[in-house]
Design a protein around this motif. Structure first.
Motif, PDB file in Angstrom:
ATOM      1  N   GLN A   1      57.727  60.188   6.345  1.00 61.96           N
ATOM      2  CA  GLN A   1      56.518  60.301   5.512  1.00 61.96           C
ATOM      3  C   GLN A   1      55.708  61.530   5.902  1.00 61.96           C
ATOM      4  O   GLN A   1      55.229  62.264   5.052  1.00 61.96           O
ATOM      5  N   GLU A   2      55.597  61.752   7.241  1.00 65.15           N
ATOM      6  CA  GLU A   2      54.860  62.929   7.720  1.00 65.15           C
ATOM      7  C   GLU A   2      55.490  64.209   7.203  1.00 65.15           C
ATOM      8  O   GLU A   2      54.822  65.117   6.728  1.00 65.15           O
ATOM      9  N   GLN A   3      56.832  64.212   7.274  1.00 63.97           N
ATOM     10  CA  GLN A   3      57.569  65.398   6.847  1.00 63.97           C
ATOM     11  C   GLN A   3      57.366  65.638   5.347  1.00 63.97           C
ATOM     12  O   GLN A   3      57.127  66.760   4.913  1.00 63.97           O
TER      13      GLN A   3
ATOM     14  N   ALA B   1      57.928  56.653   9.472  1.00 63.06           N
ATOM     15  CA  ALA B   1      56.662  57.379   9.631  1.00 63.06           C
ATOM     16  C   ALA B   1      56.921  58.877   9.715  1.00 63.06           C
ATOM     17  O   ALA B   1      56.207  59.687   9.109  1.00 63.06           O
TER      18      ALA B   1
END
Lengths: 52, 274
Positions: free
Chosen positions: B259-261, B256
């Motif tokens: 993915q955020e990065q 997660a």
């Protein structure tokens, strides 16, 4: 009457929790009051059923 | 040998009364017919309503716990033999009292005998496990045997008194066994599902030769619960304290975060381009 018994028990328990400071005394209180409440409810329910 | 404490005739009569009451409530039979059925199905057992049953159960539970607690507090029981003997004594006493009330006082689902019968299970299991010589004091051995013992004890209570929840508790306790065997999570679920399916099939096969209505009703309720529980076994996940679940959670969290990065980088590239 039943609710009076239950509220009485709840009140007694709160008083006991306030003043009883040892676990042994708490157990004694449980042994003393629980059968008393059971007997009271049992007797009342029988009397109610018999219509007395 | 008859295992149940109540006779088949008594159980059948109680079942017939319950069914007749449901029919009367639905308007299928009249009040007079209900009275007639009630008159023909006198079973001689003492019953009470749900509210009183719960109250009696609660207060008996408090009383038993207080008696056992006071005994252990007063006598400061420490040695293994004394612990085992005391636990077995209290378990046997509680069970005997429950049987006495059901047999002599004709209590049927009264709350008091139910609490006494259920309260007899933990001390008996504890007493047996304390008394048994454990070869290497392994956690696996202890956890597995306590689960199996509790399952056996609850099943015995179910057979003797007919409490359906005792059978459910027995199955739940036996269901914990695969989780003590250090198996991979997938294997745990498969073993549990296989065990529940085996119990379900055994129950269905046993029901085929069953002619007593009350017993058929009980096994139908159990089968329903098992059918409901079977798909649930596949949805089980390791709990927060379970180290096996930690790797999965760490992997999910890092995915997660990645993915955020990646999303943030993409936005920055888009911003720079515009």
């Amino acid at each position: 009457m039943l609710y009076a018994i239950l509220y009485g028990f709840a009140g007694l328990t709160s008083l006991a929790l306030r003043y009883i400071d040892s676990t042994g005394a708490m157990f004694l209180y449980g042994i003393g009051t629980s059968p008393a409440v059971i007997l009271l409810i049992f007797t009342l329910s029988r009397r109610y059923r018999e219509g007395a | 040998m008859r295992l149940g404490i109540y006779t088949d005739s008594q159980e059948e009569k109680i079942f017939a009364r319950r069914v007749a009451k449901a029919w009367a409530r639905s308007g299928l039979i009249t009040e007079a017919q209900l009275e007639f059925i009630n008159g023909r199905t006198v079973h001689g057992l003492n019953q009470t309503n749900v509210f009183f049953r719960l109250l009696f159960f609660l207060f008996t539970g408090i009383c038993v716990t207080a008696v056992v607690g006071l005994y252990f507090r007063l006598f400061k029981v420490r040695g293994t033999a004394a612990l085992a003997a005391s636990a077995l004594f209290f378990g046997a006493l509680s069970y005997a009292l429950a049987a006495f009330l059901a047999r002599r006082k004709s209590f049927y689902r009264y709350g008091i005998e139910e609490a006494l019968a259920l309260c007899s299970v933990p001390p008996v299991c504890r007493g047996i496990l304390t008394a048994l010589p454990v070869p290497d004091h392994s956690r696996l051995w202890y956890d597995t045997s306590i689960s199996l013992l509790i399952a056996a004890a609850f099943f015995r209570v179910y057979l003797r008194f007919g409490f359906l929840y005792a059978a459910v508790l027995s199955i739940a306790s036996a269901s914990a066994v695969p989780f003590h065997l250090s198996l991979p999570p997938a294997a745990e679920k498969i073993v549990l599902a296989a065990a529940l399916a085996a119990i379900l099939l055994t129950s269905i096969r046993a029901e085929g030769s069953e002619t007593r209505d009350f017993a058929r009703e009980r096994s139908a309720a159990l089968q329903g619960m098992l059918l409901k529980g079977l798909p649930g076994t596949q949805a089980l996940r390791p709990g927060p304290g379970d180290p096996r679940g930690r790797d999965d959670r760490c992997r999910r969290r890092s995915r997660a975060l990645a993915q955020e990065q990646a999303g943030g980088d993409e936005k920055r590239v888009h911003g720079a381009a515009s």
